[in-house]
Structures are given as structure tokens and as C-alpha cells.
Scaffold this motif. Structure first.
Motif, mmCIF file in Angstrom:
data_model
loop_
_atom_site.group_PDB
_atom_site.id
_atom_site.type_symbol
_atom_site.label_atom_id
_atom_site.label_comp_id
_atom_site.label_asym_id
_atom_site.label_seq_id
_atom_site.Cartn_x
_atom_site.Cartn_y
_atom_site.Cartn_z
ATOM 1 N N ALA A 112 0.838 -1.196 0.000
ATOM 2 C CA ALA A 112 0.000 0.000 0.000
ATOM 3 C C ALA A 112 0.873 1.246 0.000
ATOM 4 O O ALA A 112 1.870 1.316 0.707
ATOM 5 C CB ALA A 112 -0.906 -0.005 1.226
ATOM 6 N N SER A 113 0.467 2.238 -0.824
ATOM 7 C CA SER A 113 1.282 3.441 -0.907
ATOM 8 C C SER A 113 0.467 4.724 -0.893
ATOM 9 O O SER A 113 1.022 5.793 -0.704
ATOM 10 C CB SER A 113 2.133 3.394 -2.184
ATOM 11 N N SER A 114 -0.839 4.609 -1.098
ATOM 12 C CA SER A 114 -1.667 5.818 -1.119
ATOM 13 C C SER A 114 -3.001 5.548 -0.426
ATOM 14 O O SER A 114 -3.304 4.422 -0.051
ATOM 15 C CB SER A 114 -1.915 6.253 -2.572
ATOM 16 N N ALA A 115 -3.788 6.611 -0.286
ATOM 17 C CA ALA A 115 -5.085 6.490 0.363
ATOM 18 C C ALA A 115 -6.018 5.540 -0.401
ATOM 19 O O ALA A 115 -6.931 4.963 0.182
ATOM 20 C CB ALA A 115 -5.732 7.861 0.509
ATOM 21 N N ALA A 116 -5.777 5.353 -1.673
ATOM 22 C CA ALA A 116 -6.596 4.449 -2.476
ATOM 23 C C ALA A 116 -6.432 2.995 -2.027
ATOM 24 O O ALA A 116 -7.311 2.164 -2.241
ATOM 25 C CB ALA A 116 -6.233 4.573 -3.949
ATOM 26 N N ASP A 117 -5.305 2.688 -1.394
ATOM 27 C CA ASP A 117 -5.025 1.328 -0.925
ATOM 28 C C ASP A 117 -5.517 1.081 0.499
ATOM 29 O O ASP A 117 -5.249 0.031 1.075
ATOM 30 C CB ASP A 117 -3.513 1.060 -0.970
ATOM 31 N N MET A 118 -6.221 2.047 1.063
ATOM 32 C CA MET A 118 -6.615 1.950 2.469
ATOM 33 C C MET A 118 -7.507 0.737 2.753
ATOM 34 O O MET A 118 -7.339 0.067 3.771
ATOM 35 C CB MET A 118 -7.307 3.228 2.933
ATOM 36 N N LYS A 143 -4.703 6.454 8.054
ATOM 37 C CA LYS A 143 -4.911 7.662 7.257
ATOM 38 C C LYS A 143 -3.711 8.589 7.361
ATOM 39 O O LYS A 143 -3.289 9.198 6.376
ATOM 40 C CB LYS A 143 -6.180 8.397 7.708
ATOM 41 N N LYS A 145 -0.614 7.692 8.031
ATOM 42 C CA LYS A 145 0.528 7.069 7.328
ATOM 43 C C LYS A 145 0.420 7.229 5.824
ATOM 44 O O LYS A 145 1.403 7.515 5.149
ATOM 45 C CB LYS A 145 0.603 5.572 7.664
ATOM 46 N N LEU A 146 -0.796 6.985 5.285
ATOM 47 C CA LEU A 146 -0.967 7.007 3.824
ATOM 48 C C LEU A 146 -1.233 8.413 3.286
ATOM 49 O O LEU A 146 -1.046 8.643 2.107
ATOM 50 C CB LEU A 146 -2.109 6.069 3.420
ATOM 51 N N GLY A 147 -1.691 9.305 4.155
ATOM 52 C CA GLY A 147 -2.052 10.648 3.712
ATOM 53 C C GLY A 147 -0.853 11.516 3.565
ATOM 54 O O GLY A 147 -0.315 11.898 2.614
#
Length: 147
Positions: A112-118, A143, A145-147
Motif C-alpha cells: 500500500a502506498s496511497s489512500a486508495a489502498d486503504m 490515514k 501514514k498514507l495521507g
């Protein structure tokens, strides 16, 4: 010994000791477990019992907030007692540092690297942290971490 059996044994012990309040809470727990067994036609395993207990704790937290807002400290105190008894059957909660370590492991495992992978990340974390962490806090930390 399974969690379900532990509850039954504790219910018997509370009856023998004359602990009426504790007995009432344990009976509530057993009724909720039995209801889930009947509704879903499943044999309750420890993870399923923990899910029922977590739901009951969440309900108690919501009730406490509502009772305090309405100025009913007597009812809030009863809910706090019930929550305390229920939480005794759940594993110890993880601290924020331990949750962050689990999040880092899950990020590495899922990529996971972005909010889309949450969603994918939360799915992995839900199984890893079941019963050991407040998922609202986990969601907030993910949120960040990815935000």
C-alpha cells in the motif's frame, strides 16, 4: 479452554459466590453469543466470541456518552461496570507504538502506498489486530501514514 467455556465456568462461579451484578453481565454476554449462534447457525469460536464482546463494549461506550450527556450518572456507572466485566474477557489492547509497527508490517506486506489502498490495508490489519486494538484508532493512524 475456549472463551465460551470460560464464560460458562465464570457464570457458575458468580452464582456460587452470590455476585449478582457480575452474574447479570455474564448472562448478557452468553445471551448475545447464543443469539449469534441461533441467527447465523454457526458454532461460536474464540474469534467470533471476541467479535461479539467487542461489539458489546462499543455499545457500552456509546451508551455511556449518551447517559453522561443526559446527566444520568447512575446509568453511566452501570454501563461502565458492564464494560469493565466484558473487557476482562478480551485480550489486552495494544499501545499506539505497537499498532504503528503492525501498520508498517501490513504496508510492507500489501504494498500500500496511497489512500486508495486503504481498504486493502485495513482488511489485512483487521485480521491481524482483531480484538487487540480499537479499529477506529487504527483507521486514524492508517490515514496519517498514507495521507
Amino acid at each position: 479452554m475456549s472463551l465460551k467455556q470460560q464464560l460458562i465456568d465464570d457464570m457458575k462461579a458468580a452464582m456460587k459466590a452470590g455476585e449478582k451484578e457480575r452474574l447479570a453481565v455474564i448472562r448478557l454476554i452468553n445471551a448475545a453469543i447464543k443469539q449469534k449462534e441461533v441467527d447465523e447457525r454457526v458454532e461460536m469460536t474464540d474469534p467470533l466470541v471476541m467479535a461479539v464482546l467487542e461489539k458489546m463494549v462499543k455499545q457500552r461506550k456509546d451508551s455511556i456518552a449518551q447517559y453522561e450527556a443526559a446527566g444520568r450518572e447512575d446509568l453511566a456507572a452501570q454501563e461502565r461496570y458492564e464494560m469493565q466485566v466484558i473487557e476482562a474477557y478480551l485480550p489486552a489492547k495494544l499501545g499506539e507504538a505497537e499498532i504503528l509497527a503492525e501498520i508498517d508490517k501490513a504496508i510492507a506486506a500489501t504494498g500500500a502506498s496511497s489512500a486508495a489502498d486503504m481498504g486493502k490495508l485495513m482488511g489485512a490489519l483487521k485480521t491481524a489486530l482483531a480484538g487487540r486494538a480499537d479499529m477506529g484508532l487504527v483507521s486514524k493512524l492508517v490515514k496519517q501514514k498514507l495521507g
